[in-house]
Design a protein around this motif. Structure first.
Motif, mmCIF file in Angstrom:
data_model
loop_
_atom_site.group_PDB
_atom_site.id
_atom_site.type_symbol
_atom_site.label_atom_id
_atom_site.label_comp_id
_atom_site.label_asym_id
_atom_site.label_seq_id
_atom_site.Cartn_x
_atom_site.Cartn_y
_atom_site.Cartn_z
ATOM 1 N N ALA A 15 54.103 30.497 74.536
ATOM 2 C CA ALA A 15 53.943 31.370 75.697
ATOM 3 C C ALA A 15 53.921 32.826 75.250
ATOM 4 O O ALA A 15 54.905 33.326 74.694
ATOM 5 N N GLU A 16 52.795 33.475 75.448
ATOM 6 C CA GLU A 16 52.724 34.905 75.190
ATOM 7 C C GLU A 16 53.533 35.593 76.289
ATOM 8 O O GLU A 16 53.082 35.690 77.427
ATOM 9 N N TYR A 68 57.853 28.491 71.882
ATOM 10 C CA TYR A 68 57.858 29.704 71.066
ATOM 11 C C TYR A 68 56.916 30.737 71.654
ATOM 12 O O TYR A 68 56.090 30.431 72.518
ATOM 13 N N SER A 69 57.067 31.969 71.192
ATOM 14 C CA SER A 69 56.197 33.051 71.642
ATOM 15 C C SER A 69 55.645 33.782 70.429
ATOM 16 O O SER A 69 56.366 34.487 69.734
ATOM 17 N N CYS A 70 54.360 33.569 70.198
ATOM 18 C CA CYS A 70 53.632 34.297 69.162
ATOM 19 C C CYS A 70 52.326 34.730 69.808
ATOM 20 O O CYS A 70 51.347 33.980 69.844
ATOM 21 N N GLY A 71 52.323 35.915 70.375
ATOM 22 C CA GLY A 71 51.250 36.334 71.248
ATOM 23 C C GLY A 71 50.007 36.831 70.541
ATOM 24 O O GLY A 71 50.020 37.159 69.353
ATOM 25 N N SER A 95 64.225 21.684 72.452
ATOM 26 C CA SER A 95 64.906 21.488 71.171
ATOM 27 C C SER A 95 64.918 22.749 70.312
ATOM 28 O O SER A 95 65.946 23.140 69.764
ATOM 29 N N ASN A 96 63.744 23.384 70.186
ATOM 30 C CA ASN A 96 63.616 24.542 69.305
ATOM 31 C C ASN A 96 62.944 25.693 70.037
ATOM 32 O O ASN A 96 61.951 25.494 70.738
ATOM 33 N N THR A 97 63.478 26.879 69.858
ATOM 34 C CA THR A 97 62.875 28.067 70.452
ATOM 35 C C THR A 97 62.747 29.137 69.379
ATOM 36 O O THR A 97 63.612 29.271 68.508
ATOM 37 N N SER A 98 61.657 29.892 69.449
ATOM 38 C CA SER A 98 61.476 30.975 68.490
ATOM 39 C C SER A 98 60.641 32.087 69.089
ATOM 40 O O SER A 98 59.909 31.896 70.064
ATOM 41 N N LYS A 118 70.463 31.284 70.614
ATOM 42 C CA LYS A 118 70.131 30.404 69.486
ATOM 43 C C LYS A 118 68.618 30.287 69.280
ATOM 44 O O LYS A 118 68.114 29.243 68.848
ATOM 45 N N THR A 119 67.924 31.358 69.581
ATOM 46 C CA THR A 119 66.480 31.420 69.363
ATOM 47 C C THR A 119 66.191 31.984 67.975
ATOM 48 O O THR A 119 66.704 33.042 67.615
ATOM 49 N N HIS A 120 65.387 31.255 67.223
ATOM 50 C CA HIS A 120 64.998 31.709 65.890
ATOM 51 C C HIS A 120 63.974 32.831 66.029
ATOM 52 O O HIS A 120 63.070 32.763 66.870
#
Length: 334
Positions: A15-16, A68-71, A95-98, A118-120
């Motif tokens: 998600a941007e 994750y967010s890599c826009g 499970s995983n967020t970044s 706890k977001t990477h």
């Protein structure tokens, strides 16, 4: 239900969170090839917590592996609800967020709060104090280091991504040593693939350097080939364009992923770029039908756009195959 990405098999969401950014990286799609900011598609949208709650929801988030967010057009840390969004996503069971960021936005309180979710975080730092700003324009080194230390010091898990250029390649070992000293989990040396790209008119452009005021960004030789095809072999494209096998990175090896732009447009991946400017516009008849602000996620994934993409990827007769799919996910020896 579609045999391509669908609401039942979806397990990764990128998600941007914002199309705002504090930096002005020369190769960023925020800028045209003359380094002019494209104002009509930047600095006007955030993905809201309301959209995350009402259009994605805790039930789906509890089933996905990664959020994750890599826009494409912005830095997620610019979203004023960023921490609240990650808190909601995490407590919903993802499970995983970044988050990927240049590390320059916000203050140390923000980064300490984000660490508690706890977001990477992947910090894009392309050099040291005397070089990082040459690509990550407008990012202040002292503020960046304060934010990094606040996040890691509060228990946050972080990686350092280092884009290699001629002006910073001599600093790789020194930067990696600093990353260990600061407490980063990993140091990732990377080569950008944005030297060669399609411009907004669909023309293939190859560059060895980019002039920025009184200095130039210069390309270094790659240690390994980029993923996907060797796109400089243009003479072979016409022979294989419709027939070459494509392994869609967003739907391959158990991965089923979507990209949600800050304006709400949904696609399989960020590689397709701005759907209103790049090649996807040729197979989109109604933009409200692919926008999460106007339609349900399930209907978007079952709709005409995703079906057309799937047909092109599979090489079906008379299907429209995107050049981005061919170049990015084409199998070189198939």
């Amino acid at each position: 239900m579609s045999s391509y990405i669908n609401i039942g098999n979806l397990n990764v969401i990128n998600a941007e969170l914002s199309n705002y950014c504090n930096s002005a990286c020369p190769m960023c799609p925020r800028f045209d090839f003359d380094l002019n900011l494209i104002k009509e598609r930047t600095n006007n949208s955030h993905t809201s917590l309301e959209v995350i709650k009402n259009k994605i929801g805790s039930n789906l988030l509890s089933r996905i592996n990664t959020f994750y967010s890599c826009g494409v057009l912005g830095d997620g840390a610019m979203n004023p609800e960023c921490v609240d969004i990650y808190d909601y996503v995490k407590t919903s069971g993802a499970s995983n967020t970044s988050l990927s960021t240049n590390g320059g936005p916000r203050n140390t309180d923000f980064w300490k709060a984000l660490a508690q979710t706890k977001t990477h975080v992947v910090f894009a730092i392309d050099g040291l104090e005397d070089t990082n700003h040459l690509y990550r324009r407008n990012v202040k080194w002292d503020k960046l280091m304060e934010n990094v230390q606040a996040f890691i010091g509060a228990g946050g898990s972080a990686d350092w991504d280092f884009l290699v250029f001629k002006h910073n390649q001599h600093q790789i070992e020194q930067a990696e040593a600093l990353s260990k000293k600061l407490g980063f989990k990993k140091f990732n040396k990377k080569d950008t693939t944005r030297w060669d790209d399609f411009d907004s008119d669909g023309n293939w452009v190859q560059r060895e350097s980019i002039q920025i005021g009184d200095y130039a960004l210069e390309k270094v030789e790659r240690d390994t080939e980029a993923s996907g095809l060797v796109t400089t072999q243009k003479s072979k494209i016409n022979d294989t364009f419709q027939t070459r096998k494509i392994n869609c990175f967003s739907f391959h090896n158990g991965n089923s992923e979507i990209y949600i732009a800050a304006n709400g447009d949904v696609s399989p991946c960020c590689w397709l770029g701005d759907l209103k400017m790049h090649e996807s516009k040729n197979i989109i008849k109604d933009y409200t039908s692919i926008n999460i602000n106007h339609n349900t996620l399930e209907d978007i994934l079952e709709g005409e756009f995703f079906n057309e993409l799937a047909n092109g990827i599979q090489g079906k007769e008379n299907a429209y195959r995107l050049q981005t799919c061919y170049h990015t996910c084409g199998v070189a020896n198939a």
